[in-house]
Enzyme design. Structure first.
Site, PDB file in Angstrom:
ATOM      1  CG  HIS A 219      -2.161  -0.843   0.916  1.00 27.91           C
ATOM      2  ND1 HIS A 219      -2.092  -2.211   0.761  1.00 27.91           N
ATOM      3  CD2 HIS A 219      -3.462  -0.515   0.725  1.00 27.91           C
ATOM      4  CE1 HIS A 219      -3.298  -2.671   0.507  1.00 27.91           C
ATOM      5  NE2 HIS A 219      -4.142  -1.673   0.481  1.00 27.91           N
ATOM      6  CB  SER A 223      -1.707  -2.548  -7.301  1.00 23.64           C
ATOM      7  OG  SER A 223      -2.392  -2.893  -6.131  1.00 23.64           O
ATOM      8  CE  LYS A 247     -10.264  -8.510 -13.794  1.00 24.12           C
ATOM      9  NZ  LYS A 247      -9.412  -7.667 -14.614  1.00 24.12           N
ATOM     10  CG  ASP A 248     -10.014  -9.575  -6.322  1.00 29.84           C
ATOM     11  OD1 ASP A 248      -9.412  -9.995  -7.320  1.00 29.84           O
ATOM     12  OD2 ASP A 248      -9.570  -8.682  -5.580  1.00 29.84           O
ATOM     13  CD  GLU A 291       1.249 -34.004  -1.048  1.00 26.98           C
ATOM     14  OE1 GLU A 291       1.255 -35.089  -1.666  1.00 26.98           O
ATOM     15  OE2 GLU A 291       0.203 -33.432  -0.717  1.00 26.98           O
TER      16      GLU A 291
END
Lengths: 460, 282
Positions: A219, A223, A247-248, A291
């Site tokens: 922040h 971004s 959108k998320d 894994e």
């Protein structure tokens, strides 16, 4: 917050005003993921994965805490308590499958998040700290996932733990005592299982703390975005809420459909059948593999098959095992240096023709191959292939990236994000980003590490 | 600049070590793995005609089949194999009612303590008991089975690759060795006490063939062919490994249906929120 035009939190009711004076948590949320955080308007779907990774962490903590209520970390009963969860606990099978597949999906999301950062050079100034904290989070996740896989105390749990803790034994002089101290014995047993459970419970909360720092660091400059051109004015941004929450939300829906499909229809596909056999120190599985999300690093570990010797003397300088361990840890540690290895002033791979080629034709196929080779049998041709791709992996980050950032001629960048989106700047009605509140005219507060003109343009 | 120079040097050095000390010797002795000289086991499993009823996203249990499979386990497998994670109360899922489960449990003996003397003894099982092991310990199991421990079957169909089909294939896999393959692998033999089974990764398995025609008499009158018994007991063992299989898939349809609906709404609201920002097409 960073931009002068960011919306300000205004408590409306008497209660929210009262809270805002005493402990302004709503204000914090508003500025962090609400309307108070201006975000570039041109983010593509690759920017969904930060929020999805946060969702995965919460999912893993919630399902994990419930599982811990029914699990017992004791080698005598651990395997049985997992079966107890699967059979007797109400919806225990759902919790466990969600947690096991949740780990896989967490890594899918994290890998996409990391490689988005690599392609768009999100690690460059002024965002180095976000990237460094991100690598720390990745290391924490790997440790947590490894220890979590040991907890069911199946065959692959035990033998995986034995192989990975055995790596510490490769360190010269202190290796063996260090390994015995870490494991609590000569081989993983009750002491190891107990400490792994304790740490597996602790580390997600440490991770959550580093995630907060990661978001805090984000922040400060704001971004990044697919053009790599910094925000210049208000029309370049939209408020996080409602634009990116919407959108998320859609991205989260797609993620959950894929995730629940695996949980409910193919829950054991990403796991290993051997882990449904209780751990038996006297019976070694035919093929010990971790894994799937550790495969690239496991391939790098196994790539070093020859001791480093002085030719014709037979004097061993570094044993092959130690070389493998150094390379495996080095393959992630190299990410810490990326912001200083790649000095190209252009961020986005779209405007870097040479970088673009090496990314899509070099690094991506290399990672894909390492993912495959890490799970393959230790025989030819897989050994030679993993050596070739391991070599490319290190050459890419340590040699190719510094050189191309020096010699590359970037494509011309758009003047601004608005221009990149709308084709031309300053069209009437194009400045819709900020909503209706009063606008300070085209003001950008100077940020540390940013050029005075507010962007990082390539020298032409 | 210094850091990039250092990085290039480190990168080239590491690659040189890898290429000269690991890759080059490997390439000099490079040999692709040859076809193994031993009799290779059959990795492709077989399945009953039409597959199992519980497979696929819509598959469900066939209670009749599970009950027949339980009968096969009880009359054949349970002589050597335990089922330690399954309790008698779980049999209610097979379509038995509570009284039937209580009666069935009482047919089995589990270890107990004599209430008067405190000595170890056995007592009839109750629904809350788990299936007893046929052997008191691993040593006894080995002693009775030519030095091989019969594995617990609770999780068998999840503990092997392609487990359900593997168990079915193994039960029917006691064929004659292929003479051509035998000729190709000079070391091949089946030692005394072991049995040839082409689906077992070791080719020779300690378990003798079990399923012969009319070995058992099904209580529902189904003809007891080896294929029928193998299919039934495999279905039963799939149930013991994953009792929640059908409930899981049914829950999945509901969850994914809901998520599709929610995701469409999320997509529409995303488009709605962003509608005002779209560049005007001229």
């Amino acid at each position: 917050m960073s931009f002068a035009w960011a919306k300000q939190y205004e408590p409306k009711s008497a209660f929210t005003k009262w809270v805002d004076e005493k402990l302004p948590v709503p204000r914090l949320v508003y500025n962090a993921v609400g309307a108070g955080y201006p975000v570039p308007r041109n983010l593509n779907y690759m920017w969904n994965f930060g929020v999805l990774a946060g969702f995965c962490l919460v999912l893993q903590i919630v399902t994990g805490v419930v599982l811990a209520m029914h699990y017992a970390a004791n080698t005598e009963v651990a395997f049985g308590t997992v079966e107890h969860i699967m059979r007797n606990v109400n919806y225990g099978w759902m919790m466990r499958y969600a947690h096991a597949n949740g780990a896989s999906f967490f890594f899918i999301v994290i890998y996409l998040h990391i490689f988005r950062g690599l392609f768009y050079s999100s690690y460059k100034a002024p965002r180095e700290m976000i990237w460094l904290l991100g690598v720390v989070i990745f290391l924490l996740l790997m440790a947590t996932a490894f220890m979590g896989y040991v907890l069911p105390w199946g065959q692959m749990s035990f033998w995986g733990a034995k192989v990975i803790t055995g790596l510490f034994g490769a360190i010269p002089f202190i290796g063996e005592p260090l390994q015995i101290w870490l494991v609590g014995g000569y081989a993983p047993d009750n002491a190891a299982l107990n400490r792994f459970f304790s740490l597996h419970f602790l580390l997600p909360f440490v991770t959550a703390g580093v995630v907060i720092l990661h978001i805090w660091a984000l922040h400060i400059p704001g971004s990044s975005n697919p053009t790599g051109v910094e925000v210049k004015k208000e029309s370049d941004t939209v408020p996080f809420h409602p634009y990116y929450t919407a959108k998320d939300g859609f991205g989260l829906g797609i993620f959950l459909i894929l995730f629940t499909f695996m949980v409910f229809f193919l829950p054991n596909t990403l796991g290993h059948p051997d882990n449904y056999v209780e751990a038996n120190p006297l019976s070694t599985p035919a093929l010990i593999v971790p894994e799937w999300y550790f495969y690239p690093f496991y391939a790098i570990l196994r790539a070093f098959t020859g001791d480093l010797t002085i030719p014709f003397t037979g004097i061993v300088l570094i044993e092959a095992k130690l070389l493998g361990v150094i390379a495996m840890f080095g393959s992630i540690l190299v990410w810490f240096f990326l912001p200083w290895l790649d000095k190209s002033p252009v961020r986005s791979g779209h405007y870097r023709p040479l970088f673009n080629k090496f990314f899509w034709l070099g690094l991506m196929p290399c990672m894909g191959a390492l993912f495959y080779l890490g799970g393959a049998k230790p025989e030819e041709p897989y050994i030679v292939l993993s050596q070739i791709f391991t070599a490319y992996y290190f050459l890419h980050f340590l040699v190719i990236l510094p050189i191309i950032s020096q010699i590359e001629v970037p494509k011309p960048l758009p003047f601004s994000i608005t221009e990149a989106v709308l084709g031309s700047d300053d069209k009437p009605g194009s400045s819709t980003g900020g909503g209706t509140h009063p606008k300070p005219k085209d003001a950008v507060k100077d940020l540390p590490g940013r050029d005075p003109d507010g962007s990082l343009q390539p020298a032409e | 600049m210094t850091i990039r120079l250092a990085s290039i040097i480190v990168g080239l050095a590491l690659t040189a070590v890898l290429v000269l000390w690991s890759l080059a010797p490997g390439l000099l002795n490079f040999a692709l793995p040859e076809d193994p000289p031993y009799y290779a086991y059959q990795e492709e499993n077989i399945q009953p005609a039409g597959g199992f009823v519980f497979e696929g996203p819509l598959g469900t249990w066939d209670e009749q089949q599970l009950q027949r499979g339980y009968q096969v386990y009880k009359e054949v497998c349970s002589a050597c194999h335990s089922l330690k994670y399954v309790a008698f109360r779980n049999l209610e899922q097979l379509g038995y009612n509570e009284a039937e489960v209580r009666a069935e449990a009482a047919n089995w003996n589990v270890p107990g303590i004599d209430p008067l003397t405190g000595e170890a003894t056995t007592r009839p099982a109750t629904p809350t008991d788990y299936f007893p092991s046929p052997y008191p310990n691993d040593v006894a199991a080995r002693a009775a089975n030519n030095n091989a421990i019969p594995p617990d079957l609770s999780l068998m169909t999840k503990a092997r690759k392609d487990g359900t089909h593997y168990v079915y294939s193994l039960l029917l896999g006691y064929n004659e060795p292929d003479p051509e393959d035998v000729a190709k692998s000079p070391d091949f033999e089946t030692p005394a006490g072991l049995y040839f089974n082409e689906y077992f990764y070791n080719i020779n398995i300690a378990m003798p063939p079990q399923l012969y025609p009319d070995l058992i008499t099904y209580s529902d009158g189904t003809e007891a062919t080896p294929e029928q018994m193998a299919e039934d007991v495999t279905a039963f063992l799939t149930w013991t490994a994953e009792p929640s299989l059908v409930e899981r898939k049914q829950t999945g349809w509901f969850v994914i249906g809901f998520l599709f609906f929610a995701t469409i709404l999320a997509f529409l609201s995303y488009k709605q929120v962003w509608a005002g920002l779209k560049p005007k097409k001229t």
